[in-house]
Design a protein around this motif. Structure first.
Motif, PDB file in Angstrom:
ATOM      1  N   PHE A 183       6.669 -11.557  -5.562  1.00 37.25           N
ATOM      2  CA  PHE A 183       6.848 -10.281  -5.606  1.00 37.25           C
ATOM      3  C   PHE A 183       6.076  -9.283  -4.668  1.00 37.25           C
ATOM      4  O   PHE A 183       6.517  -8.443  -4.195  1.00 37.25           O
ATOM      5  CB  PHE A 183       6.227  -9.711  -6.988  1.00 37.25           C
ATOM      6  CG  PHE A 183       7.222  -9.533  -8.140  1.00 37.25           C
ATOM      7  CD1 PHE A 183       8.301  -8.895  -7.983  1.00 37.25           C
ATOM      8  CD2 PHE A 183       7.247 -10.448  -9.395  1.00 37.25           C
ATOM      9  CE1 PHE A 183       9.435  -8.780  -8.766  1.00 37.25           C
ATOM     10  CE2 PHE A 183       8.109 -10.608 -10.022  1.00 37.25           C
ATOM     11  CZ  PHE A 183       9.444  -9.725 -10.044  1.00 37.25           C
ATOM     12  N   SER A 184       4.571  -9.989  -4.403  1.00 37.68           N
ATOM     13  CA  SER A 184       4.155  -9.123  -3.498  1.00 37.68           C
ATOM     14  C   SER A 184       4.625  -9.347  -1.941  1.00 37.68           C
ATOM     15  O   SER A 184       4.407  -8.539  -1.166  1.00 37.68           O
ATOM     16  CB  SER A 184       2.528  -9.693  -3.293  1.00 37.68           C
ATOM     17  OG  SER A 184       1.932  -9.305  -4.612  1.00 37.68           O
ATOM     18  N   SER A 185       4.982 -10.645  -1.826  1.00 37.46           N
ATOM     19  CA  SER A 185       5.696 -10.987  -0.262  1.00 37.46           C
ATOM     20  C   SER A 185       6.888 -10.005  -0.076  1.00 37.46           C
ATOM     21  O   SER A 185       7.012  -9.444   0.913  1.00 37.46           O
ATOM     22  CB  SER A 185       5.760 -12.244  -0.301  1.00 37.46           C
ATOM     23  OG  SER A 185       4.889 -13.217  -0.542  1.00 37.46           O
ATOM     24  N   PHE A 186       7.597  -9.964  -1.201  1.00 44.20           N
ATOM     25  CA  PHE A 186       8.983  -9.282  -1.303  1.00 44.20           C
ATOM     26  C   PHE A 186       8.624  -7.762  -0.909  1.00 44.20           C
ATOM     27  O   PHE A 186       9.353  -7.125  -0.185  1.00 44.20           O
ATOM     28  CB  PHE A 186       9.500  -9.305  -2.676  1.00 44.20           C
ATOM     29  CG  PHE A 186      10.986  -9.145  -2.774  1.00 44.20           C
ATOM     30  CD1 PHE A 186      11.934  -9.816  -1.898  1.00 44.20           C
ATOM     31  CD2 PHE A 186      11.559  -8.306  -3.897  1.00 44.20           C
ATOM     32  CE1 PHE A 186      13.168  -9.843  -2.203  1.00 44.20           C
ATOM     33  CE2 PHE A 186      12.741  -8.148  -3.773  1.00 44.20           C
ATOM     34  CZ  PHE A 186      13.804  -8.792  -2.874  1.00 44.20           C
ATOM     35  N   ASN A 187       7.733  -7.357  -1.579  1.00 45.70           N
ATOM     36  CA  ASN A 187       7.311  -5.676  -1.426  1.00 45.70           C
ATOM     37  C   ASN A 187       6.888  -5.466  -0.185  1.00 45.70           C
ATOM     38  O   ASN A 187       6.920  -4.465   0.568  1.00 45.70           O
ATOM     39  CB  ASN A 187       6.195  -5.117  -2.356  1.00 45.70           C
ATOM     40  CG  ASN A 187       6.924  -5.127  -3.720  1.00 45.70           C
ATOM     41  OD1 ASN A 187       8.096  -4.865  -3.827  1.00 45.70           O
ATOM     42  ND2 ASN A 187       6.188  -5.408  -4.661  1.00 45.70           N
ATOM     43  N   TYR A 188       5.931  -6.493   0.357  1.00 45.87           N
ATOM     44  CA  TYR A 188       5.689  -6.329   1.807  1.00 45.87           C
ATOM     45  C   TYR A 188       6.756  -6.234   2.910  1.00 45.87           C
ATOM     46  O   TYR A 188       6.670  -5.296   3.750  1.00 45.87           O
ATOM     47  CB  TYR A 188       4.562  -7.503   2.269  1.00 45.87           C
ATOM     48  CG  TYR A 188       4.289  -7.693   3.723  1.00 45.87           C
ATOM     49  CD1 TYR A 188       3.424  -6.760   4.425  1.00 45.87           C
ATOM     50  CD2 TYR A 188       4.909  -8.742   4.438  1.00 45.87           C
ATOM     51  CE1 TYR A 188       3.603  -7.074   5.786  1.00 45.87           C
ATOM     52  CE2 TYR A 188       4.518  -8.910   5.576  1.00 45.87           C
ATOM     53  CZ  TYR A 188       3.873  -7.801   6.510  1.00 45.87           C
ATOM     54  OH  TYR A 188       3.547  -8.195   7.780  1.00 45.87           O
ATOM     55  N   LEU A 189       7.775  -7.225   2.609  1.00 49.66           N
ATOM     56  CA  LEU A 189       8.661  -7.256   3.663  1.00 49.66           C
ATOM     57  C   LEU A 189       9.629  -5.791   3.618  1.00 49.66           C
ATOM     58  O   LEU A 189      10.151  -5.212   4.591  1.00 49.66           O
ATOM     59  CB  LEU A 189       9.761  -8.263   3.012  1.00 49.66           C
ATOM     60  CG  LEU A 189       9.032  -9.721   3.711  1.00 49.66           C
ATOM     61  CD1 LEU A 189       9.901 -10.769   3.120  1.00 49.66           C
ATOM     62  CD2 LEU A 189       8.657  -9.966   5.277  1.00 49.66           C
ATOM     63  N   LYS A 190       9.425  -5.547   2.201  1.00 47.82           N
ATOM     64  CA  LYS A 190      10.274  -4.041   2.090  1.00 47.82           C
ATOM     65  C   LYS A 190       9.808  -2.935   2.837  1.00 47.82           C
ATOM     66  O   LYS A 190      10.186  -2.166   3.273  1.00 47.82           O
ATOM     67  CB  LYS A 190      10.605  -3.709   0.553  1.00 47.82           C
ATOM     68  CG  LYS A 190      11.517  -4.669  -0.063  1.00 47.82           C
ATOM     69  CD  LYS A 190      11.390  -4.482  -1.566  1.00 47.82           C
ATOM     70  CE  LYS A 190      11.859  -2.960  -1.983  1.00 47.82           C
ATOM     71  NZ  LYS A 190      11.864  -2.720  -3.630  1.00 47.82           N
ATOM     72  N   THR A 191       8.259  -2.997   2.753  1.00 48.84           N
ATOM     73  CA  THR A 191       7.482  -1.781   3.570  1.00 48.84           C
ATOM     74  C   THR A 191       7.905  -1.860   5.063  1.00 48.84           C
ATOM     75  O   THR A 191       7.642  -0.831   5.673  1.00 48.84           O
ATOM     76  CB  THR A 191       6.001  -2.051   3.230  1.00 48.84           C
ATOM     77  OG1 THR A 191       5.618  -3.259   3.894  1.00 48.84           O
ATOM     78  CG2 THR A 191       5.958  -2.022   1.914  1.00 48.84           C
ATOM     79  N   LEU A 192       8.380  -3.156   5.425  1.00 47.84           N
ATOM     80  CA  LEU A 192       8.538  -3.075   6.947  1.00 47.84           C
ATOM     81  C   LEU A 192       9.881  -2.433   7.398  1.00 47.84           C
ATOM     82  O   LEU A 192      10.170  -2.148   8.713  1.00 47.84           O
ATOM     83  CB  LEU A 192       8.519  -4.688   7.549  1.00 47.84           C
ATOM     84  CG  LEU A 192       7.195  -5.213   7.350  1.00 47.84           C
ATOM     85  CD1 LEU A 192       7.416  -6.756   7.967  1.00 47.84           C
ATOM     86  CD2 LEU A 192       6.171  -4.407   7.903  1.00 47.84           C
ATOM     87  N   ASN A 193      10.882  -2.096   6.272  1.00 48.79           N
ATOM     88  CA  ASN A 193      12.060  -1.396   6.620  1.00 48.79           C
ATOM     89  C   ASN A 193      13.002  -2.443   7.568  1.00 48.79           C
ATOM     90  O   ASN A 193      13.792  -1.800   8.382  1.00 48.79           O
ATOM     91  CB  ASN A 193      12.024   0.007   7.128  1.00 48.79           C
ATOM     92  CG  ASN A 193      11.353   0.869   6.139  1.00 48.79           C
ATOM     93  OD1 ASN A 193      11.533   0.715   4.960  1.00 48.79           O
ATOM     94  ND2 ASN A 193      10.439   1.597   6.250  1.00 48.79           N
ATOM     95  N   LEU A 194      12.837  -4.033   7.172  1.00 41.87           N
ATOM     96  CA  LEU A 194      13.818  -4.584   8.240  1.00 41.87           C
ATOM     97  C   LEU A 194      15.024  -4.901   7.228  1.00 41.87           C
ATOM     98  O   LEU A 194      15.044  -5.007   5.995  1.00 41.87           O
ATOM     99  CB  LEU A 194      12.981  -5.994   8.326  1.00 41.87           C
ATOM    100  CG  LEU A 194      11.665  -5.781   9.250  1.00 41.87           C
ATOM    101  CD1 LEU A 194      10.978  -7.131   9.449  1.00 41.87           C
ATOM    102  CD2 LEU A 194      12.037  -5.382  10.716  1.00 41.87           C
TER     103      LEU A 194
END
Length: 208
Positions: A183-194
């Motif tokens: 979940f934490s990894s997932f949310n981090y990637l989402k913050t990058l807007n890739l």
């Protein structure tokens, strides 16, 4: 007695060539988790149809740790093709476009969908996703950050990243970890807007 400072050599560039039988092993992830090296992938080509895949890596950290990590790769049979200071490696790459996601890949869950699941689990799960690396993120060690910040194991199962930084690239990734780590990894990637697509079959009801 004052603690002796270890020598620093940061950053250095390296090109490695990985034989096909190691292409489904998280070798770059282990450089981060085992040796404490920050790894930025500056160019890559890895496909299931080729006998070898290769990565251009920019390595940052303690020089002894970097050497130990590269020695680990060499002992596995990974070829160290080049080693240099930044800017001295020359690249000759073919272009591979960002692939269209297959019907097995679905859009990312929304924050509302993922937010209720906050519990920890002792079991490890796999999350497979395809991520577009926009050219503005070529200098961001995304894979390294996933490993060092969130403790997941990242296996790169496909990659196309051009060294000229004029085109977007992509990674096919398997993330392994406990539910909260994913979940934490997932949310981090989402913050990058890739741009990302998730393999729905890998979720198995655990993330959505």
């Amino acid at each position: 007695m004052p603690q002796q400072k270890l020598p620093q050599l940061t950053p250095i560039d390296s090109r490695i060539r990985i034989p096909q039988h190691y292409q489904r092993q998280p070798l770059i992830s282990r450089l981060v988790s085992r040796y404490g090296v920050t790894v930025n992938i500056t160019a890559a080509m890895l496909t299931a149809t080729e006998n070898y895949g290769w990565f251009d890596l920019q390595l940052q950290g303690n020089s002894e740790h970097i050497c130990n990590g590269l020695l680990y790769l060499q002992n596995l049979g990974v070829d160290l093709m080049q080693l240099s200071i930044p800017g001295n490696v020359q690249h000759n790459l073919s272009f591979q476009p960002f692939p269209h996601p297959s019907k097995e890949f679905v859009p990312l869950p929304t924050q509302e969908q993922t937010q209720p699941y906050q519990g920890y689990s002792s079991q490890s799960y796999r999350l497979r996703l395809q991520i577009c690396i926009l050219k503005d993120y070529y200098q961001t060690p995304i894979i390294s950050d996933l490993v060092s910040r969130y403790g997941v194991t990242v296996n790169i199962i496909g990659a196309s990243l051009l060294a000229n930084q004029e085109d977007d690239g992509w990674f096919d990734l398997d993330l392994w970890g406990k539910t909260q780590q994913l979940f934490s990894s997932f949310n981090y990637l989402k913050t990058l807007n890739l741009p990302m697509w998730v393999d729905e079959s890998s979720l198995d009801g655990h993330l959505i």
